[in-house]
Every structure is written in structure tokens, then in C-alpha cells.
Design a protein around this motif. Structure first.
Motif, PDB file in Angstrom:
ATOM      1  N   VAL A  55      -6.301 -13.082  -3.960  1.00 57.30           N
ATOM      2  CA  VAL A  55      -6.138 -12.759  -5.380  1.00 57.30           C
ATOM      3  C   VAL A  55      -5.630 -11.331  -5.544  1.00 57.30           C
ATOM      4  CG1 VAL A  55      -7.333 -12.473  -7.583  1.00 57.30           C
ATOM      5  CG2 VAL A  55      -7.859 -14.443  -6.110  1.00 57.30           C
ATOM      6  N   LYS A  56      -6.244 -10.412  -4.824  1.00 55.74           N
ATOM      7  CA  LYS A  56      -5.841  -9.011  -4.926  1.00 55.74           C
ATOM      8  C   LYS A  56      -4.422  -8.812  -4.402  1.00 55.74           C
ATOM      9  CE  LYS A  56      -7.779  -4.394  -4.262  1.00 55.74           C
ATOM     10  NZ  LYS A  56      -8.913  -3.604  -3.679  1.00 55.74           N
ATOM     11  N   LEU A  57      -4.080  -9.517  -3.332  1.00 55.98           N
ATOM     12  CA  LEU A  57      -2.734  -9.411  -2.763  1.00 55.98           C
ATOM     13  C   LEU A  57      -1.703  -9.985  -3.738  1.00 55.98           C
ATOM     14  CD1 LEU A  57      -1.040  -8.562  -0.344  1.00 55.98           C
ATOM     15  CD2 LEU A  57      -1.427 -10.829   0.647  1.00 55.98           C
ATOM     16  N   LYS A  58      -2.029 -11.100  -4.351  1.00 53.47           N
ATOM     17  CA  LYS A  58      -1.110 -11.716  -5.306  1.00 53.47           C
ATOM     18  C   LYS A  58      -0.904 -10.822  -6.520  1.00 53.47           C
ATOM     19  CE  LYS A  58      -0.079 -16.137  -7.491  1.00 53.47           C
ATOM     20  NZ  LYS A  58      -0.445 -17.562  -7.604  1.00 53.47           N
ATOM     21  N   ASN A  59      -1.977 -10.178  -6.989  1.00 52.91           N
ATOM     22  CA  ASN A  59      -1.860  -9.252  -8.118  1.00 52.91           C
ATOM     23  C   ASN A  59      -0.993  -8.045  -7.763  1.00 52.91           C
ATOM     24  OD1 ASN A  59      -3.388 -10.817  -9.848  1.00 52.91           O
ATOM     25  ND2 ASN A  59      -5.316  -9.787  -9.344  1.00 52.91           N
ATOM     26  N   ALA A  60      -1.083  -7.602  -6.511  1.00 58.56           N
ATOM     27  CA  ALA A  60      -0.260  -6.480  -6.061  1.00 58.56           C
ATOM     28  C   ALA A  60       1.216  -6.878  -6.032  1.00 58.56           C
ATOM     29  CB  ALA A  60      -0.708  -6.007  -4.683  1.00 58.56           C
ATOM     30  N   ILE A  86       0.845  -1.204   0.000  1.00 57.85           N
ATOM     31  CA  ILE A  86       0.000   0.000   0.000  1.00 57.85           C
ATOM     32  C   ILE A  86       0.877   1.249   0.000  1.00 57.85           C
ATOM     33  CG2 ILE A  86      -1.584   1.359   1.431  1.00 57.85           C
ATOM     34  CD1 ILE A  86      -2.890  -1.346   2.245  1.00 57.85           C
ATOM     35  N   GLN A  87       2.001   1.198   0.734  1.00 53.44           N
ATOM     36  CA  GLN A  87       2.879   2.359   0.850  1.00 53.44           C
ATOM     37  C   GLN A  87       3.419   2.817  -0.496  1.00 53.44           C
ATOM     38  OE1 GLN A  87       5.480   0.707   4.014  1.00 53.44           O
ATOM     39  NE2 GLN A  87       5.143   2.646   5.071  1.00 53.44           N
ATOM     40  N   THR A  88       3.754   1.887  -1.357  1.00 53.89           N
ATOM     41  CA  THR A  88       4.319   2.270  -2.651  1.00 53.89           C
ATOM     42  C   THR A  88       3.325   2.139  -3.799  1.00 53.89           C
ATOM     43  OG1 THR A  88       5.351   0.060  -2.601  1.00 53.89           O
ATOM     44  CG2 THR A  88       6.761   1.962  -2.179  1.00 53.89           C
ATOM     45  N   GLY A  89       2.060   1.959  -3.488  1.00 53.54           N
ATOM     46  CA  GLY A  89       1.020   2.097  -4.495  1.00 53.54           C
ATOM     47  C   GLY A  89       0.711   0.883  -5.333  1.00 53.54           C
ATOM     48  N   GLN A  90       1.282  -0.263  -5.011  1.00 52.53           N
ATOM     49  CA  GLN A  90       0.938  -1.465  -5.787  1.00 52.53           C
ATOM     50  C   GLN A  90      -0.400  -2.059  -5.347  1.00 52.53           C
ATOM     51  OE1 GLN A  90       4.202  -1.317  -4.420  1.00 52.53           O
ATOM     52  NE2 GLN A  90       5.121  -0.651  -6.351  1.00 52.53           N
ATOM     53  N   LEU A  91      -0.828  -1.723  -4.133  1.00 52.97           N
ATOM     54  CA  LEU A  91      -2.075  -2.268  -3.606  1.00 52.97           C
ATOM     55  C   LEU A  91      -2.994  -1.128  -3.192  1.00 52.97           C
ATOM     56  CD1 LEU A  91      -3.761  -4.714  -2.666  1.00 52.97           C
ATOM     57  CD2 LEU A  91      -2.535  -4.603  -0.484  1.00 52.97           C
ATOM     58  N   ASP A  92      -4.208  -1.158  -3.698  1.00 54.17           N
ATOM     59  CA  ASP A  92      -5.223  -0.175  -3.332  1.00 54.17           C
ATOM     60  C   ASP A  92      -5.942  -0.675  -2.076  1.00 54.17           C
ATOM     61  OD1 ASP A  92      -7.221   1.673  -3.106  1.00 54.17           O
ATOM     62  OD2 ASP A  92      -8.072   1.358  -5.100  1.00 54.17           O
TER      63      ASP A  92
END
Length: 551
Positions: free
Chosen positions: A265-270, A249-255
Motif C-alpha cells: 500500500v505504501k509503495l503504491k501510494n509512493a 526514496i531518492q527523490t522523496g516520494q517514499l519515506d
């Protein structure tokens, strides 16, 4: 030269002669009765400081090495020892500008500490604190000499870089003489414009300009951040997933909007998004290499970018209108024309043990269906042991044996057991064809390393994320596009069709270029690409070697 200036020159010669005789710190305070006396007293304080540097092995009073003592001596001898950055207790207008450059040195991939940032900021704070400081000749002299050295050092670093140059990056214009440095400073002071002079020292290459902008953007976004490190090993636990999610989240890969830690799934995509940005195989798993990069702090990334700004400064001031650039850590080749990339290709480069060398050259020709003369290092290390076990190895690898007279000999006529590193009167040559290790095309350019660009018979390796796999030569995926680019401006209009016919007929031919193509093989582990700062693995450990110059 008048007597006063002559006296200063003689004094500085005597000062230089004192080198090796370490002296105590110069006086740290000398308060004058009237501020108008400063211009009379400051030159003596300046002389003390130059004498101290000469007797202290070039280290200045704040323990930072001077850029070049002779340059300082020359600059002050020209002004008869007078302060360059102030007059009668009034700092020149450019002083603030120089301080801004020093404090913002990180935006240019430079370390503020190299330019006496701490000592100069302390001086500035003293001047703001009270009137006594304004009458302190020692303080004015200290500021003056440190600022002059900072200007000289920054001018040089912006132009040629911080790290030493080698035989490849050494340039004909690789010297800012004492006279040139003094003239640069005089121009900046007279025109009241430090920025204009310092900016002129920087490269104008688009790659450098873009990378510098990327450094500033990255610094604004992440420079003040510090994140907790993740465990060095992936654990499929709720706690680890929470830590991983917080980091992404800190570097913007995860919303974080609507995200729950159970959303695998969302974590793996991040994770996969992070891996793509940092050129790791995007499997979506936070393995050892991924965690190592996630744990790098913003200052680590900024340092990596700074090293690459320095590498740009090693290139010539002006690059040709068209040239070929191989970036080893990016595993990529680009042909540049008028600052635009007109050919791009994945490449395979040397392993860390058999590195592709940094070099400058000019591409002269390419060979269709080339022979490969096997380097002796490969013969002795890899092939000869196999041949001694089974002479049929030569036929399997499409190799023929050539004697010292150029005659092809039968492998069965050779007593292989008696051959070795000290006695091997043959050349092993791989015959042309689709099974040749050089593939269909070989691009030649003069160099002392006997490396070249070529196609390969193992094209599946281009899909690897880490492509440091060769013995040193550069394998080119888009060899066909590169060859067609090289002949497109040939004055013989039929040549393009001829080359195509030679390829179709599998003819062994040599095409000599009418317009030779400059080639640069370089090592950039950071660049701006597609609007963002992109980093590559330090495959040869070159970044670690350079880091010591930036501490």
C-alpha cells in the motif's frame, strides 16, 4: 580615428578577407622578459587569434565556434588591439566574476561548454601554477579573446535564447549589434560589474524567474545524483519492488522510515505520488511510461527545464498587463492580469498529427451557439467516406450541406459518389445547439491557421490526463468563466445580464470585445507550479528538436 586605430581596422579587414584560408593554430606560448612588455606583445597575439578564427570558419582555437567574428573584430579595433581583460600581467577584477558566470551557466539553463569553460579554466590553472605563465603573452591573449567571445555569446543567449527564433518568436529588437555588444562589455569593464550587465539581459517575466529558481533548487537537491535504472517492464517480484522503493526514496516520494518492501500500500501510494508530480494517470502501478520517467537522470530533467527557460527568452521583453496564455503540454489555459492568474481552465489541444500551432494574436469576439464550418481536411479524410456509405451520417452528426451561393441543399439531391478532393463545391456546416462540436461558445482571434478556442459537446474528455485530442483548435473547459471575464469591464453595465439571457435562450449572437485580449499559445514542458518544478510530456516532440542546440 588616429593612425594606430586606422591600422588595426585595415588589418582586421584583411583578416576578414582571409576567411576560408584555414591557418594553423596560433602560437601557444610567447614568454616576455619583463611583465611590463605584455601590453606591447599581447595585441599581436590577439591579432593572430582573430586571423585564425577568420580562416577556420569561425571556430576558435578550443574548437568552440565564435559567437560572431565581426563583433570580436569590432571590440578589439575599438581598443587598438589591446587586451580587454588584463593589463601588464594583471587580470581585471571582473575576470573572476565572468568565470563564475561561465562555470555556473547551468543555473541559467545554459551549457558552460558553449562559453569555453574548459579552455578558460585551463588558462586559469596555468596562471596559478607558476611565474612563467604570468609572462606568457600567448596565454593572456588566449584568455582575453575567449572571455570576450564568452561575454558576447552569454549576453545574447540570456536575452534571446540559444535556439534559433522563428517567425512567431522573432522580435523587433532581435539583434544585439556588434556596437551594442561592445558597449555592453565596455560598460561591464568600466564599472567592474559583469553581473549587473548580464542580469539586465535576462527576461523579467515571473514565469521565467520562477523556473530559473526551480532549476537551481533542483540542481542543488539532485544535480550530483545518479540512480540505477529500473527494468523496462514491471515485474511483481521482491527484487523489483526493492529497486522501485530505492528509486522512490531518492527523490522523496517514499519515506524509508519504518518501510518494508512487503508494504504494498505504501509503495503504491509512493508511485501514485510520483505519477501526480509528473502528470501521469495516478493508478499507482509502475507501468512502462512511469518506469521511463523514473529512469530519467537529473541531468535529463535539468536539460528539459533549460529548454523552457530558452522558450521564455523568445517572448517579448514586456508582456501586456493582461493576456491569455495557452500552454499546450500542460493542457491548461490561464488569463494573466498583473502577473496573477485570474482565470484558469483545463484545455484539449491538437493531436501530434493535427497540432495546435504556436502563435500570437488578439482575441476580438466570441460567438454564442456557433455554426461549425467543417475544415476540408476533416471532410475528405473522415466524413466523405462515411457519407458515401450512408447519407444519413449527415443527420446523425447534425450537419447541413451549403452550396457555393450560401444556400442549404438537401443531401439527397447530391450525387456523393462523384465528389472528392478535386471536386467538392459544398461546405458542410454543423448546426448550432448543444450537440455542436464547438459547444455553446467559440472565441475568435485572427490567425493564419484557422484555429480558435471553443467549448465542446464532449466534455468528459477533460478528465483525461493526456488531452492532445483535437484537430488543432483549443477546447476550453471553463468557457463560461472566460466569457464572463471578457465582458466584465464592458462600459455597458447591462451586457453581463444580456449575455446570460442569450445563453439561457440559446440565441445565436456575437459579442465584440471592447477591450481586446492578447493571446499567446506556447509550448512549455516545465514550469514552477505550487512551489515545485513540474514537468509535462513532450507531446509534439519539440524538446527533442531543441536538445541539439544545448549539447
Amino acid at each position: 580615428m588616429n593612425y594606430l586605430k586606422t591600422g588595426w581596422v585595415l588589418l582586421l579587414i584583411m583578416t576578414a578577407a582571409a576567411c576560408g584560408r584555414k591557418k594553423g593554430q596560433p602560437r601557444q606560448q610567447e614568454i616576455v622578459q619583463n611583465i611590463r612588455q605584455l601590453d606591447e606583445v599581447v595585441p599581436e597575439q590577439v591579432r593572430e587569434r582573430l586571423e585564425y578564427v577568420a580562416g577556420n570558419e569561425g571556430v576558435m582555437e578550443d574548437s568552440v565556434p565564435a559567437f560572431r567574428l565581426a563583433a570580436l573584430q569590432y571590440a578589439y579595433s575599438e581598443g587598438k588591439g589591446a587586451a580587454l581583460w588584463s593589463k601588464n600581467g594583471q587580470a581585471a577584477q571582473v575576470t573572476d566574476s565572468m568565470m563564475q558566470w561561465i562555470n555556473a551557466a547551468g543555473n541559467y539553463g545554459l551549457n558552460p561548454a558553449h562559453y569555453h569553460a574548459r579552455a578558460l579554466n585551463d588558462v586559469q590553472n596555468h596562471f596559478r601554477a607558476g611565474k612563467d605563465a604570468q609572462k606568457d603573452a600567448a596565454l593572456w591573449a588566449k584568455m582575453d579573446v575567449l572571455l570576450t567571445d564568452a561575454f558576447f555569446k552569454m549576453s545574447y543567449h540570456l536575452h534571446y535564447g540559444v535556439a534559433p527564433r522563428d517567425s512567431v518568436t522573432l522580435r523587433k529588437d532581435s539583434l544585439l549589434s556588434d556596437t551594442v555588444l561592445a558597449n555592453l562589455l565596455q560598460t561591464a569593464l568600466q564599472n567592474g560589474n559583469i553581473s549587473a550587465v548580464l542580469q539586465q539581459q535576462e527576461p523579467f517575466h515571473p514565469g521565467y524567474v520562477a523556473l530559473k529558481e526551480g532549476v537551481q533548487q533542483f540542481s542543488l537537491q539532485f544535480g550530483g545524483m545518479h540512480w540505477d535504472t529500473l527494468p523496462q517492464q514491471y515485474y511483481d517480484t521482491l527484487l523489483f519492488k526493492q529497486q522501485l522503493a530505492a528509486r522512490l526514496i531518492q527523490t522523496g516520494q517514499l519515506d524509508s522510515t519504518g518501510f518494508t518492501v512487503t508494504d504494498s500500500v505504501k509503495l503504491k501510494n509512493a508511485v501514485r505520488k510520483f505519477q501526480k508530480e509528473f502528470n501521469i494517470y495516478p493508478d499507482g502501478v509502475a507501468g512502462k511510461r512511469t518506469i521511463q520517467l523514473l529512469n530519467k537522470q537529473p541531468q535529463d530533467w535539468l536539460l528539459q527545464a533549460a529548454l523552457n527557460l530558452d522558450r521564455w527568452r523568445k517572448l517579448p521583453d514586456t508582456l501586456p498587463g493582461r493576456y491569455l496564455l495557452v500552454n499546450i503540454p500542460a493542457f491548461r489555459l490561464n488569463v494573466m492580469e498583473d502577473t496573477a492568474s485570474v482565470v484558469e481552465s483545463r484545455v484539449i489541444v491538437g493531436t501530434p498529427r493535427t497540432r495546435t500551432p504556436i502563435l500570437n494574436s488578439v482575441m476580438t469576439n466570441f460567438v454564442l451557439y456557433p455554426y461549425w464550418r467543417v475544415p476540408y481536411s476533416i471532410v475528405f479524410k473522415e466524413m466523405l467516406p462515411q457519407i458515401k456509405k450512408n447519407v444519413g451520417y449527415l443527420a446523425e452528426k447534425n450537419l447541413e450541406v451549403v452550396d457555393r451561393h450560401g444556400n442549404v441543399v438537401s443531401p439527397d439531391s447530391v450525387n456523393w459518389s462523384k465528389l472528392g478532393r478535386n471536386h467538392f463545391p459544398y461546405v458542410l456546416r454543423q448546426m448550432d445547439g448543444l450537440d455542436n462540436s464547438l459547444g455553446i461558445l467559440k472565441f475568435n482571434f485572427a490567425n493564419k491557421f484557422s484555429v480558435y478556442l471553443h467549448d465542446t459537446n464532449n466534455r468528459s474528455l477533460f478528465s483525461n490526463s493526456n488531452r492532445a485530442l483535437s484537430h488543432g483548435c483549443v477546447r476550453v473547459q471553463a468557457w463560461d468563466s472566460l466569457a464572463m471575464y471578457m465582458i466584465r469591464n464592458d462600459p455597458r453595465p447591462e451586457m453581463r445580464d444580456s449575455v446570460r439571457a442569450w445563453l439561457d435562450n440559446e440565441e445565436q449572437r456575437v459579442y465584440s470585445m471592447t477591450n481586446r485580449l492578447p493571446i499567446y499559445i506556447r509550448y512549455f514542458t516545465a514550469e514552477m507550479r505550487e512551489g515545485r518544478l513540474q514537468f509535462y510530456e513532450d507531446v509534439y516532440g519539440e524538446d527533442k528538436t531543441l536538445e541539439k542546440y544545448f549539447k
